[in-house]
Scaffold this motif. Sequence first.
Motif, PDB file in Angstrom:
ATOM      1  N   ASN A 127       1.153  -9.146 -13.274  1.00  0.00           N
ATOM      2  CA  ASN A 127       2.459  -8.506 -13.496  1.00  0.00           C
ATOM      3  C   ASN A 127       2.710  -8.187 -14.965  1.00  0.00           C
ATOM      4  O   ASN A 127       3.766  -8.489 -15.525  1.00  0.00           O
ATOM      5  CB  ASN A 127       3.595  -9.390 -12.956  1.00  0.00           C
ATOM      6  CG  ASN A 127       3.551  -9.517 -11.448  1.00  0.00           C
ATOM      7  OD1 ASN A 127       3.565  -8.521 -10.737  1.00  0.00           O
ATOM      8  ND2 ASN A 127       3.471 -10.746 -10.968  1.00  0.00           N
ATOM      9  N   SER A 152       6.234  -5.063 -13.036  1.00  0.00           N
ATOM     10  CA  SER A 152       6.042  -5.497 -11.656  1.00  0.00           C
ATOM     11  C   SER A 152       4.788  -4.882 -11.034  1.00  0.00           C
ATOM     12  O   SER A 152       4.719  -3.675 -10.840  1.00  0.00           O
ATOM     13  CB  SER A 152       7.265  -5.118 -10.812  1.00  0.00           C
ATOM     14  OG  SER A 152       7.061  -5.438  -9.451  1.00  0.00           O
ATOM     15  N   ASN A 153       3.789  -5.714 -10.772  1.00  0.00           N
ATOM     16  CA  ASN A 153       2.600  -5.377  -9.983  1.00  0.00           C
ATOM     17  C   ASN A 153       2.025  -3.990 -10.290  1.00  0.00           C
ATOM     18  O   ASN A 153       1.933  -3.121  -9.422  1.00  0.00           O
ATOM     19  CB  ASN A 153       2.919  -5.489  -8.496  1.00  0.00           C
ATOM     20  CG  ASN A 153       1.667  -5.366  -7.617  1.00  0.00           C
ATOM     21  OD1 ASN A 153       1.698  -4.691  -6.601  1.00  0.00           O
ATOM     22  ND2 ASN A 153       0.574  -5.994  -7.992  1.00  0.00           N
ATOM     23  N   SER A 190       2.485   0.365  -7.125  1.00  0.00           N
ATOM     24  CA  SER A 190       2.344  -1.039  -6.762  1.00  0.00           C
ATOM     25  C   SER A 190       1.773  -1.122  -5.355  1.00  0.00           C
ATOM     26  O   SER A 190       2.481  -0.933  -4.376  1.00  0.00           O
ATOM     27  CB  SER A 190       3.697  -1.753  -6.831  1.00  0.00           C
ATOM     28  OG  SER A 190       3.604  -3.044  -6.280  1.00  0.00           O
ATOM     29  N   ARG A 233       0.543  -3.683  -3.681  1.00  0.00           N
ATOM     30  CA  ARG A 233       0.923  -4.851  -2.878  1.00  0.00           C
ATOM     31  C   ARG A 233       2.405  -4.862  -2.510  1.00  0.00           C
ATOM     32  O   ARG A 233       2.789  -5.374  -1.467  1.00  0.00           O
ATOM     33  CB  ARG A 233       0.587  -6.139  -3.638  1.00  0.00           C
ATOM     34  CG  ARG A 233      -0.911  -6.414  -3.790  1.00  0.00           C
ATOM     35  CD  ARG A 233      -1.149  -7.852  -4.253  1.00  0.00           C
ATOM     36  NE  ARG A 233      -2.561  -8.129  -4.421  1.00  0.00           N
ATOM     37  CZ  ARG A 233      -3.176  -8.180  -5.595  1.00  0.00           C
ATOM     38  NH1 ARG A 233      -2.491  -7.961  -6.698  1.00  0.00           N
ATOM     39  NH2 ARG A 233      -4.453  -8.463  -5.676  1.00  0.00           N
ATOM     40  N   ARG A 234       3.231  -4.291  -3.373  1.00  0.00           N
ATOM     41  CA  ARG A 234       4.682  -4.378  -3.145  1.00  0.00           C
ATOM     42  C   ARG A 234       5.282  -3.099  -2.571  1.00  0.00           C
ATOM     43  O   ARG A 234       6.499  -2.982  -2.458  1.00  0.00           O
ATOM     44  CB  ARG A 234       5.383  -4.753  -4.456  1.00  0.00           C
ATOM     45  CG  ARG A 234       5.019  -6.156  -4.915  1.00  0.00           C
ATOM     46  CD  ARG A 234       5.743  -6.565  -6.182  1.00  0.00           C
ATOM     47  NE  ARG A 234       5.376  -7.912  -6.576  1.00  0.00           N
ATOM     48  CZ  ARG A 234       5.716  -8.486  -7.725  1.00  0.00           C
ATOM     49  NH1 ARG A 234       6.450  -7.786  -8.596  1.00  0.00           N
ATOM     50  NH2 ARG A 234       5.342  -9.720  -8.011  1.00  0.00           N
ATOM     51  N   ARG A 244      10.791   2.635  -2.661  1.00  0.00           N
ATOM     52  CA  ARG A 244      10.015   1.922  -1.658  1.00  0.00           C
ATOM     53  C   ARG A 244       9.218   2.938  -0.862  1.00  0.00           C
ATOM     54  O   ARG A 244       9.783   3.878  -0.311  1.00  0.00           O
ATOM     55  CB  ARG A 244      10.936   1.127  -0.735  1.00  0.00           C
ATOM     56  CG  ARG A 244      11.768   0.080  -1.465  1.00  0.00           C
ATOM     57  CD  ARG A 244      10.899  -1.009  -2.080  1.00  0.00           C
ATOM     58  NE  ARG A 244      11.692  -1.983  -2.833  1.00  0.00           N
ATOM     59  CZ  ARG A 244      11.166  -3.006  -3.485  1.00  0.00           C
ATOM     60  NH1 ARG A 244       9.860  -3.192  -3.491  1.00  0.00           N
ATOM     61  NH2 ARG A 244      11.949  -3.842  -4.153  1.00  0.00           N
TER      62      ARG A 244
END
Length: 313
Positions: A74, A93-94, A111, A113-114, A132
């Motif tokens: 991160n 973040s990631n 990202s 993974r997220r 998202r």
Amino acid sequence: MRRRALLLSTPLLLLARPAAADLVYVLNSGDSSILVLDAVSRQELRRIPALREVHHLVMSPDGKDLLIADSGGNEILFLDPVTGEVRRRERISNPYHLDFSPDGRHLVVCSLRRNQVDIYDAGNLALLGRLRMPEKPSHMAFRPDGKVVYVTLQGSGTVGAVSLETREVLWEAPVGREPAGIVWHRGKLIVGVMGADYFAVMNPETKAIERQIPLGRGAHTVFIQPDGKALWATSRVQSRLAEIDPSTLDVRRVIDLPGGPDCIAFDPDGRLWVTLRWAGRIARVDPATGEFETIRVGRSPHGIFVQPRRAES
């Protein structure tokens, strides 16, 4: 095809090297380290520790910083590309894949993974928007005007278009199973379909797949040669490196490159430096002859970058 493997000598503690040597940065995602090589001697000059898992890297628009994304840790590391010195680390973040928009205004971070795509102000790294995205945002390419970024979504088998002005998803369209690398080329998007054996050519206006470029299982990513005279694409599973005609998009030739070729960097003399993900090596490829040599690095090498030699005074 002639090839030879080189073993590196004992790492040096200081970055002592001839001023004329290029530096090669290799991200060992399995070793949590950044390897710095002398491109002439092939010797390891430095091994910079990362927190957890480095994958991709990008040069800042002003050429002063090499940004390296540590997705598991991160954070993004800012390196002096000429010396390899770590200037600073920023909590992010990631960050799996990252790139600057062509106008230099935005830094976009995928990202994996997220399931998010983050848009930052390139100047101060202020987070401007978080989207998202379903599912597994992987690689990106920009429209040349810098207003739209196209992101491959590995989990959903689609490409998503994101406005950098309104910071909203404009559209999402199917491209094939597990899309990975993506590049904008002459008004089209060329996408590696990792779950198949081809690169898809997508029209971003109609969202239609206009053709397929067959290469081999695990078709992964594609890079534009700096002089624009060729595209180079990799197949990780079938271990192939392909030269593609930029006008016709026909495959000119295929070089069998054992070890799972992944990312590519170009040196000032036109040679290709390719990470071999499964072999813990990189390959130095002569595009004129197709001959290559391999150099042992660390586990699961992924991103790679060549810093040209400093001009002689």
